[in-house]
Scaffold this motif. Sequence first.
Motif, short mmCIF file in Angstrom:
data_model
loop_
_atom_site.label_atom_id
_atom_site.label_comp_id
_atom_site.label_asym_id
_atom_site.label_seq_id
_atom_site.Cartn_x
_atom_site.Cartn_y
_atom_site.Cartn_z
N ASN A 38 0.86 -1.19 0.00
CA ASN A 38 0.00 0.00 0.00
C ASN A 38 0.89 1.24 0.00
O ASN A 38 1.24 1.79 1.04
N ARG A 39 1.28 1.67 -1.18
CA ARG A 39 2.24 2.76 -1.33
C ARG A 39 1.77 4.07 -0.72
O ARG A 39 2.55 4.82 -0.14
N ALA A 40 0.49 4.36 -0.85
CA ALA A 40 -0.04 5.61 -0.32
C ALA A 40 0.12 5.66 1.20
O ALA A 40 0.54 6.69 1.75
N ASP A 41 -0.21 4.56 1.87
CA ASP A 41 -0.05 4.53 3.33
C ASP A 41 1.41 4.55 3.74
O ASP A 41 1.77 5.18 4.74
N VAL A 42 2.27 3.87 2.99
CA VAL A 42 3.71 3.91 3.29
C VAL A 42 4.18 5.35 3.28
O VAL A 42 4.87 5.81 4.20
N LYS A 43 3.79 6.09 2.25
CA LYS A 43 4.20 7.50 2.13
C LYS A 43 3.65 8.32 3.30
O LYS A 43 4.39 9.08 3.93
N THR A 44 2.37 8.16 3.59
CA THR A 44 1.74 8.93 4.67
C THR A 44 2.40 8.66 6.01
O THR A 44 2.76 9.59 6.74
N PHE A 45 2.56 7.38 6.35
CA PHE A 45 3.15 7.02 7.64
C PHE A 45 4.62 7.41 7.73
O PHE A 45 5.09 7.85 8.78
N SER A 46 5.34 7.25 6.63
CA SER A 46 6.76 7.63 6.63
C SER A 46 6.93 9.13 6.80
O SER A 46 7.81 9.58 7.55
N GLU A 47 6.08 9.90 6.13
CA GLU A 47 6.16 11.35 6.27
C GLU A 47 5.82 11.78 7.70
O GLU A 47 6.48 12.68 8.25
N ALA A 48 4.85 11.13 8.31
CA ALA A 48 4.50 11.46 9.70
C ALA A 48 5.68 11.16 10.62
O ALA A 48 6.02 11.97 11.49
N ALA A 49 6.32 10.02 10.43
CA ALA A 49 7.48 9.65 11.26
C ALA A 49 8.61 10.65 11.07
O ALA A 49 9.27 11.05 12.04
N GLU A 50 8.83 11.09 9.84
CA GLU A 50 9.89 12.07 9.56
C GLU A 50 9.59 13.41 10.23
O GLU A 50 10.50 14.05 10.77
N ARG A 51 8.34 13.84 10.18
CA ARG A 51 7.97 15.12 10.81
C ARG A 51 8.15 15.05 12.32
O ARG A 51 8.62 16.01 12.95
N ILE A 52 7.79 13.92 12.91
CA ILE A 52 7.98 13.75 14.35
C ILE A 52 9.47 13.74 14.68
O ILE A 52 9.90 14.37 15.64
N GLN A 53 10.28 13.07 13.86
CA GLN A 53 11.72 13.04 14.09
C GLN A 53 12.31 14.44 14.02
O GLN A 53 13.17 14.81 14.83
N THR A 54 11.84 15.25 13.10
CA THR A 54 12.30 16.64 12.99
C THR A 54 11.96 17.42 14.25
O THR A 54 12.79 18.19 14.77
N LEU A 55 10.76 17.22 14.76
CA LEU A 55 10.35 17.90 15.99
C LEU A 55 11.18 17.44 17.18
O LEU A 55 11.63 18.26 18.00
N ILE A 56 11.43 16.15 17.27
CA ILE A 56 12.27 15.62 18.35
C ILE A 56 13.66 16.26 18.28
O ILE A 56 14.23 16.65 19.31
N ALA A 57 14.19 16.38 17.07
CA ALA A 57 15.52 16.97 16.90
C ALA A 57 15.55 18.44 17.33
O ALA A 57 16.60 18.94 17.74
N ARG A 58 14.43 19.12 17.25
CA ARG A 58 14.37 20.52 17.70
C ARG A 58 14.27 20.62 19.22
O ARG A 58 14.79 21.56 19.81
N ILE A 59 13.57 19.67 19.83
CA ILE A 59 13.34 19.73 21.28
C ILE A 59 14.50 19.14 22.08
O ILE A 59 14.89 19.68 23.11
N ARG A 60 15.05 18.02 21.61
CA ARG A 60 16.07 17.28 22.37
C ARG A 60 17.23 18.17 22.85
O ARG A 60 17.60 18.11 24.02
N PRO A 61 17.82 19.02 22.00
CA PRO A 61 18.95 19.84 22.46
C PRO A 61 18.58 20.79 23.58
O PRO A 61 19.44 21.23 24.36
N LEU A 62 17.32 21.13 23.72
CA LEU A 62 16.89 22.06 24.76
C LEU A 62 16.87 21.43 26.15
O LEU A 62 16.87 22.14 27.14
#
Length: 64
Positions: A38-62
């Motif tokens: 299910n390519r559409a779901d792979v893309k959706t879930f992967s993008e969500a995980a990437e966005r969360i990882q980006t947010l974690i990377a912003r918060i962790r150093p603080l």
Amino acid sequence: MSIKLTLTEDEAEIILDALEADMEGYIESAKEARGNANRADVKTFSEAAERIQTLIARIRPLVE
């Protein structure tokens, strides 16, 4: 729009833990979707995980 929020270090750690758990769920969902071809779901879930990882990377150093 920007939101300013003051947190204790413990509160920030709680948020980071929750984000990491949420990200793991999206990664698992992406793996399952990949297994179901299910390519559409792979893309959706992967993008969500990437966005969360980006947010974690912003918060962790603080809190380190």
